[in-house]
Design an enzyme around this catalytic site. Structure first.
Site, PDB file in Angstrom:
ATOM      1  N   ARG A 196       0.508   4.249   0.330  1.00 56.29           N
ATOM      2  CA  ARG A 196       0.203   5.299   1.314  1.00 56.29           C
ATOM      3  C   ARG A 196       0.687   4.959   2.720  1.00 56.29           C
ATOM      4  O   ARG A 196       0.642   5.793   3.612  1.00 56.29           O
ATOM      5  CB  ARG A 196      -1.296   5.577   1.336  1.00 56.29           C
ATOM      6  N   CYS A 197       1.151   3.732   2.921  1.00 54.53           N
ATOM      7  CA  CYS A 197       1.571   3.269   4.245  1.00 54.53           C
ATOM      8  C   CYS A 197       3.094   3.371   4.379  1.00 54.53           C
ATOM      9  O   CYS A 197       3.832   2.796   3.573  1.00 54.53           O
ATOM     10  CB  CYS A 197       1.112   1.824   4.430  1.00 54.53           C
ATOM     11  N   SER A 198       3.564   4.060   5.397  1.00 58.66           N
ATOM     12  CA  SER A 198       5.014   4.233   5.579  1.00 58.66           C
ATOM     13  C   SER A 198       5.711   2.894   5.816  1.00 58.66           C
ATOM     14  O   SER A 198       6.815   2.667   5.310  1.00 58.66           O
ATOM     15  CB  SER A 198       5.308   5.204   6.724  1.00 58.66           C
ATOM     16  N   ASN A 237       0.877  -1.169   0.000  1.00 64.69           N
ATOM     17  CA  ASN A 237       0.000   0.000   0.000  1.00 64.69           C
ATOM     18  C   ASN A 237       0.912   1.217   0.000  1.00 64.69           C
ATOM     19  O   ASN A 237       1.549   1.526   1.017  1.00 64.69           O
ATOM     20  CB  ASN A 237      -0.904   0.005   1.237  1.00 64.69           C
TER      21      ASN A 237
END
Length: 113
Positions: free
Chosen positions: A9-11, A7
């Site tokens: 958007r996930c760090s 994903n």
């Protein structure tokens, strides 16, 4: 073949992707929010992780707390919830052959390389 279920958007997911790039081994990236998993794919991943479906759920996500928290769900119902709400799936997941890890922290990836 190594696969990362990612994903962007996930760090933590970005960290996992970066670690794989640094390792220099070929891998495939699946952006599972854009390329949804099938029930069979998700079930296979859970088996490779050697966990129960609920252990793959992000239980602090709003969609979980509002719709599922406190309910007695079967494994199949938990899998269906993750397929319906893809953001519930913990990330990143890295699969290498018969082995898989939830790469939190990213260094866990090295366990299966």
């Amino acid at each position: 073949m190594i696969t990362i279920y990612h994903n962007p958007r996930c760090s933590k997911s970005r960290e996992g992707l970066q670690l794989l790039e640094l390792e220099g081994k070929p891998f495939t990236t699946v952006k599972y929010l854009n390329e949804p998993l099938t029930k069979n794919e998700l079930t296979t991943i859970i088996k490779k992780l050697n966990i129960t479906p609920i252990e793959l759920v992000r239980t602090k996500e709003t969609v979980w707390t509002e719709n599922y928290k406190g309910k007695q769900l079967t494994d199949d119902e938990v899998i269906e919830a993750m397929l319906k709400h893809l953001t519930l799936i913990e990330r990143p997941i890295v699969v290498n052959g018969d082995k898989a890890v939830v790469a939190r922290p990213a260094e866990r990836i090295k366990e299966i390389l």
